[in-house]
Motif scaffolding. Structure first.
Motif, PDB file in Angstrom:
ATOM      1  N   ARG A 163      38.456  60.944 -13.013  1.00 26.36           N
ATOM      2  CA  ARG A 163      39.022  61.849 -14.008  1.00 26.36           C
ATOM      3  C   ARG A 163      38.186  63.121 -14.083  1.00 26.36           C
ATOM      4  NH1 ARG A 163      40.390  56.769 -16.211  1.00 26.36           N
ATOM      5  NH2 ARG A 163      42.567  56.752 -16.947  1.00 26.36           N
ATOM      6  N   TYR A 164      38.857  64.253 -14.021  1.00 24.56           N
ATOM      7  CA  TYR A 164      38.176  65.533 -14.154  1.00 24.56           C
ATOM      8  C   TYR A 164      37.832  65.792 -15.619  1.00 24.56           C
ATOM      9  CZ  TYR A 164      40.082  66.739  -9.515  1.00 24.56           C
ATOM     10  OH  TYR A 164      40.410  66.779  -8.194  1.00 24.56           O
ATOM     11  N   GLY A 165      36.922  66.733 -15.835  1.00 23.32           N
ATOM     12  CA  GLY A 165      36.717  67.238 -17.184  1.00 23.32           C
ATOM     13  C   GLY A 165      37.929  68.054 -17.610  1.00 23.32           C
ATOM     14  N   HIS A 166      38.360  67.868 -18.830  1.00 17.21           N
ATOM     15  CA  HIS A 166      39.560  68.556 -19.286  1.00 17.21           C
ATOM     16  C   HIS A 166      39.240  69.853 -20.010  1.00 17.21           C
ATOM     17  CE1 HIS A 166      42.396  64.804 -19.216  1.00 17.21           C
ATOM     18  NE2 HIS A 166      41.869  65.091 -18.048  1.00 17.21           N
ATOM     19  N   ARG A 167      38.275  69.823 -20.905  1.00 20.93           N
ATOM     20  CA  ARG A 167      37.995  71.002 -21.723  1.00 20.93           C
ATOM     21  C   ARG A 167      36.493  71.205 -21.854  1.00 20.93           C
ATOM     22  NH1 ARG A 167      42.911  69.278 -23.251  1.00 20.93           N
ATOM     23  NH2 ARG A 167      44.436  70.871 -23.875  1.00 20.93           N
ATOM     24  N   SER A 168      36.115  72.460 -22.026  1.00 20.80           N
ATOM     25  CA  SER A 168      34.708  72.763 -22.267  1.00 20.80           C
ATOM     26  C   SER A 168      34.268  72.134 -23.585  1.00 20.80           C
ATOM     27  CB  SER A 168      34.502  74.279 -22.292  1.00 20.80           C
ATOM     28  OG  SER A 168      34.843  74.848 -21.037  1.00 20.80           O
ATOM     29  N   ARG A 169      32.979  71.907 -23.670  1.00 20.80           N
ATOM     30  CA  ARG A 169      32.415  71.238 -24.849  1.00 20.80           C
ATOM     31  C   ARG A 169      31.638  72.261 -25.671  1.00 20.80           C
ATOM     32  NH1 ARG A 169      30.276  65.839 -25.033  1.00 20.80           N
ATOM     33  NH2 ARG A 169      29.759  65.374 -27.203  1.00 20.80           N
ATOM     34  N   ILE A 170      32.025  72.430 -26.924  1.00 20.40           N
ATOM     35  CA  ILE A 170      31.304  73.298 -27.849  1.00 20.40           C
ATOM     36  C   ILE A 170      30.879  72.441 -29.032  1.00 20.40           C
ATOM     37  CG2 ILE A 170      31.409  75.326 -29.339  1.00 20.40           C
ATOM     38  CD1 ILE A 170      33.582  76.443 -27.501  1.00 20.40           C
ATOM     39  N   VAL A 171      29.579  72.351 -29.275  1.00 21.40           N
ATOM     40  CA  VAL A 171      29.049  71.486 -30.333  1.00 21.40           C
ATOM     41  C   VAL A 171      28.280  72.329 -31.341  1.00 21.40           C
ATOM     42  CG1 VAL A 171      27.577  69.510 -30.877  1.00 21.40           C
ATOM     43  CG2 VAL A 171      28.866  69.554 -28.721  1.00 21.40           C
ATOM     44  N   ASP A 172      28.720  72.306 -32.578  1.00 24.51           N
ATOM     45  CA  ASP A 172      27.993  72.904 -33.697  1.00 24.51           C
ATOM     46  C   ASP A 172      27.060  71.818 -34.228  1.00 24.51           C
ATOM     47  OD1 ASP A 172      27.076  73.780 -36.129  1.00 24.51           O
ATOM     48  OD2 ASP A 172      29.033  74.330 -36.927  1.00 24.51           O
ATOM     49  N   HIS A 173      25.777  71.935 -33.913  1.00 27.60           N
ATOM     50  CA  HIS A 173      24.845  70.871 -34.272  1.00 27.60           C
ATOM     51  C   HIS A 173      24.594  70.798 -35.775  1.00 27.60           C
ATOM     52  CE1 HIS A 173      23.923  69.523 -30.225  1.00 27.60           C
ATOM     53  NE2 HIS A 173      23.880  70.786 -29.856  1.00 27.60           N
ATOM     54  N   GLY A 174      24.851  71.873 -36.483  1.00 30.14           N
ATOM     55  CA  GLY A 174      24.748  71.806 -37.938  1.00 30.14           C
ATOM     56  C   GLY A 174      25.774  70.859 -38.508  1.00 30.14           C
ATOM     57  N   GLU A 175      26.964  70.914 -37.958  1.00 29.09           N
ATOM     58  CA  GLU A 175      28.031  70.033 -38.430  1.00 29.09           C
ATOM     59  C   GLU A 175      27.896  68.634 -37.843  1.00 29.09           C
ATOM     60  OE1 GLU A 175      32.615  69.992 -37.266  1.00 29.09           O
ATOM     61  OE2 GLU A 175      32.142  71.624 -38.673  1.00 29.09           O
ATOM     62  N   ALA A 176      27.455  68.543 -36.579  1.00 29.19           N
ATOM     63  CA  ALA A 176      27.426  67.256 -35.890  1.00 29.19           C
ATOM     64  C   ALA A 176      26.252  66.388 -36.324  1.00 29.19           C
ATOM     65  CB  ALA A 176      27.375  67.476 -34.376  1.00 29.19           C
ATOM     66  N   ASP A 177      25.078  66.991 -36.516  1.00 35.02           N
ATOM     67  CA  ASP A 177      23.909  66.166 -36.829  1.00 35.02           C
ATOM     68  C   ASP A 177      22.901  66.867 -37.724  1.00 35.02           C
ATOM     69  OD1 ASP A 177      23.619  66.318 -33.315  1.00 35.02           O
ATOM     70  OD2 ASP A 177      23.015  67.893 -34.690  1.00 35.02           O
ATOM     71  N   GLY A 178      23.302  67.881 -38.439  1.00 35.47           N
ATOM     72  CA  GLY A 178      22.444  68.462 -39.464  1.00 35.47           C
ATOM     73  C   GLY A 178      21.376  69.409 -38.976  1.00 35.47           C
ATOM     74  N   VAL A 179      21.397  69.790 -37.709  1.00 30.92           N
ATOM     75  CA  VAL A 179      20.426  70.756 -37.188  1.00 30.92           C
ATOM     76  C   VAL A 179      21.088  72.127 -37.207  1.00 30.92           C
ATOM     77  CG1 VAL A 179      18.999  71.451 -35.229  1.00 30.92           C
ATOM     78  CG2 VAL A 179      19.296  69.018 -35.765  1.00 30.92           C
TER      79      VAL A 179
END
Length: 573
Positions: free
Chosen positions: A366-382
């Motif tokens: 399976r190929y990657g479908h979409r780019s990954r954008i992570v807001d670390h403030g929202e995801a883990d408080g950083v």
């Protein structure tokens, strides 16, 4: 552009970007054009890894018809159109033939329906593209006779015609990335290569900058920033871990995407799609297997793309002769008339790209479908940290738009709307590329061959005047290096205005010297001699630089000892 590590410590930036591949470069452009202060650091040279080693395709998303994924089609069409508007000298339409067989899913009727549906989804694909030669035509079905005229190697294959659709192709990926980078610097970005990020500066749960080191001197560099964007690609997870910071959840998988440069010269303008031996498990409709492509590019033919789940050190990417033999066997099985052998392969291009989730023993990946954008403030408080890992070169500008819009919201700043989609990059303000190239050829210096002038125009666009300024000061710089059409002026310009620090920077990224075939020793010596005069290299440094460039040429290596069965199972297309 001049390399100035001290500028990284001269102010606090709104945004600091780690990673000088195409996604980091586009993020720097987006931030600078929209009014944010931005610093960009790259531990090696700009656009040196996956971004340089792409298949040169500017994808319009036709494959996503099989997935029924309209959002990805629309994103791809928009971003392909943007690149054609931003840098018309460095992208061009590419016709691609897909042979048809029988009257089922592999026949002309099904392919015609798919192309018509795609053309409907991509109806605005040429909006704003003024150069008629840069517009993408619609797809069409051709007869068996016309197919065999274009692709005589298909004689005896049983094909009953072909579909022809158009996508985009990059003339030179590193030069396109450098044009975007130059535009970012012109807009106020501070960009420095050979600065290695060691980790993030922290104040409690807030990231406040980057702890880095100047690679040539080893001197520490502290970059202060209100927000950091981690665009380090396959190295992004490691950078997070080195900082004792958050981890990506869920985790990410990378593929070693590989293509090969063949010694065969192109005999046509069309690429040829051949059915491989693996299928796409995510496709709703499939022609039974994924396609492999034979693609004309400059004076070479490209062959690819193969994918292998890569779980090893990202700095250890290579391709073995055993893998090459497997790949060539797959192509020859699909089209025996090609009779490809390892001797036909000049070099490989390989880089790590975000991939899909695959079981260890999966045969159909399976190929990657979409780019990954992570807001670390929202995801883990950083707070003050965003990670952005891209999937496709084509979408890098659009991903950067989203990342910088998110950054502005986190910073609480109102910024200007994005204008990168319609603004030419450095060298790209050209209405008619062929007329422009013809003008450069006609007015070239007396000692410059036509092939050199033509390549210079394509690589630099309107920036060619800056390169030719070196010739006015020294007429000998109009002459090409031995066994090459790369001029001495390009080498001098790379050192003076493009932050080239090593011979390999010039050979593989600032010029065409080593992008398709191994440069001769005489060419390397002449190139190194010119750089020595600009960068004050000693004779010993010149020898070291030549050895390094020869070592970095991507030749296929001898196979290592046999891998374990579990690991070997991942080595599929």
């Amino acid at each position: 552009m001049r390399r100035d590590p001290s500028a990284l410590e001269a102010q606090e930036f709104d945004v600091a970007v780690v990673g000088g591949g195409i996604f980091g470069i586009c993020a720097a452009l987006e931030a600078a054009q929209r009014g944010l202060t931005v610093a960009l650091v790259e531990r090696g040279d700009f656009c040196a890894l996956a971004s340089a080693h792409s298949f040169r395709m500017v994808h319009g998303g036709i494959r996503y018809i099989q997935h029924g994924d309209l959002p990805r089609i629309r994103e791809s069409v928009r971003e392909r159109r943007a690149l054609f508007r931003m840098a018309p000298h460095l992208v061009q339409p590419l016709p691609i033939g897909i042979p048809t067989f029988g009257h089922g899913i592999k026949g002309p009727e099904a392919l015609r329906a798919g192309m018509l549906l795609y053309d409907l989804c991509a109806a605005d694909r040429n909006r704003g593209i003024g150069d008629a030669a840069r517009r993408i035509p619609g797809g069409r079905i051709i007869s068996r006779a016309e197919c065999l005229r274009l692709f005589p190697e298909l004689e005896g294959s049983g094909c009953n015609g072909a579909g022809v659709f158009y996508d985009g192709q990059m003339y030179n990926p590193p030069r396109l990335a450098l044009a975007i980078l130059r535009s970012a610097v012109d807009a106020g970005a501070v960009a420095v290569n050979y600065v290695a990020a060691r980790g993030f500066r922290r104040d409690g749960n807030r990231v406040t900058g980057i702890e880095a080191a100047d690679v040539p001197s080893g001197a520490p560099i502290r970059v202060r920033a209100r927000l950091v964007v981690n665009t380090a690609g396959a190295w992004a997870p490691g950078l997070l871990e080195a900082s004792g910071g958050p981890r990506l959840a869920p985790g990410v998988t990378f593929s070693r995407d590989t293509c090969f440069v063949l010694r065969r010269r192109p005999t046509r303008a069309h690429a040829l799609a051949l059915l491989g031996q693996t299928r796409d498990p995510d496709a709703l409709l499939s022609r039974a297997a994924r396609h492999l492509f034979l693609v004309p590019w400059q004076d070479h033919v490209l062959l690819g793309v193969w994918h292998k789940v890569w779980r090893d050190d990202p700095d250890a990417v290579t391709v073995t002769d055993e893998e090459l033999a497997t790949y060539l066997a797959e192509v020859n099985a699909s089209c025996p008339a090609l009779r490809l052998t390892p001797d036909d392969v000049s070099c490989y291009n390989a880089g790590l790209v975000l991939f899909g989730d695959n079981a260890a023993d999966a045969a159909h990946l399976r190929y990657g479908h979409r780019s990954r954008i992570v807001d670390h403030g929202e995801a883990d408080g950083v707070q003050g940290l965003i990670t952005s890992i891209g999937v496709r070169w084509t979408t890098s500008r659009g991903v950067a738009d989203r990342v910088i819009s998110l950054a502005a919201r986190q910073l609480g700043k109102r910024i200007a709307p994005s204008r990168s989609e319609t603004t030419p990059v450095h060298g790209g303000a050209i209405h008619d590329v062929e007329r422009f190239v013809a003008g450069v050829v006609a007015e070239r210096p007396a000692r410059m061959p036509e092939a050199s002038a033509r390549a210079l125009a394509r690589n630099h666009g309107t920036g060619v005047a800056e390169v030719l300024a070196h010739v006015r000061r020294n007429a000998a710089l109009a002459e090409p290096l031995p066994d090459s059409f790369v001029t001495g002026a390009e080498v001098v310009h790379a050192a003076q205005a493009e932050m080239a620090q090593h011979l390999s920077d010039v050979v593989f990224r600032r010029t065409d010297l080593g992008t398709g075939s191994r440069p001769s020793r005489a060419a390397l010596e002449r190139c190194a001699g010119l750089l020595a005069g600009e960068l004050a290299w000693s004779p010993e440094r010149v020898r070291q630089e030549i050895a390094r460039a020869e070592r970095e040429f991507p030749a296929v290596e001898q196979a290592p000892p046999a891998a374990s069965p579990a690991h070997a199972a991942e080595a599929h297309r």
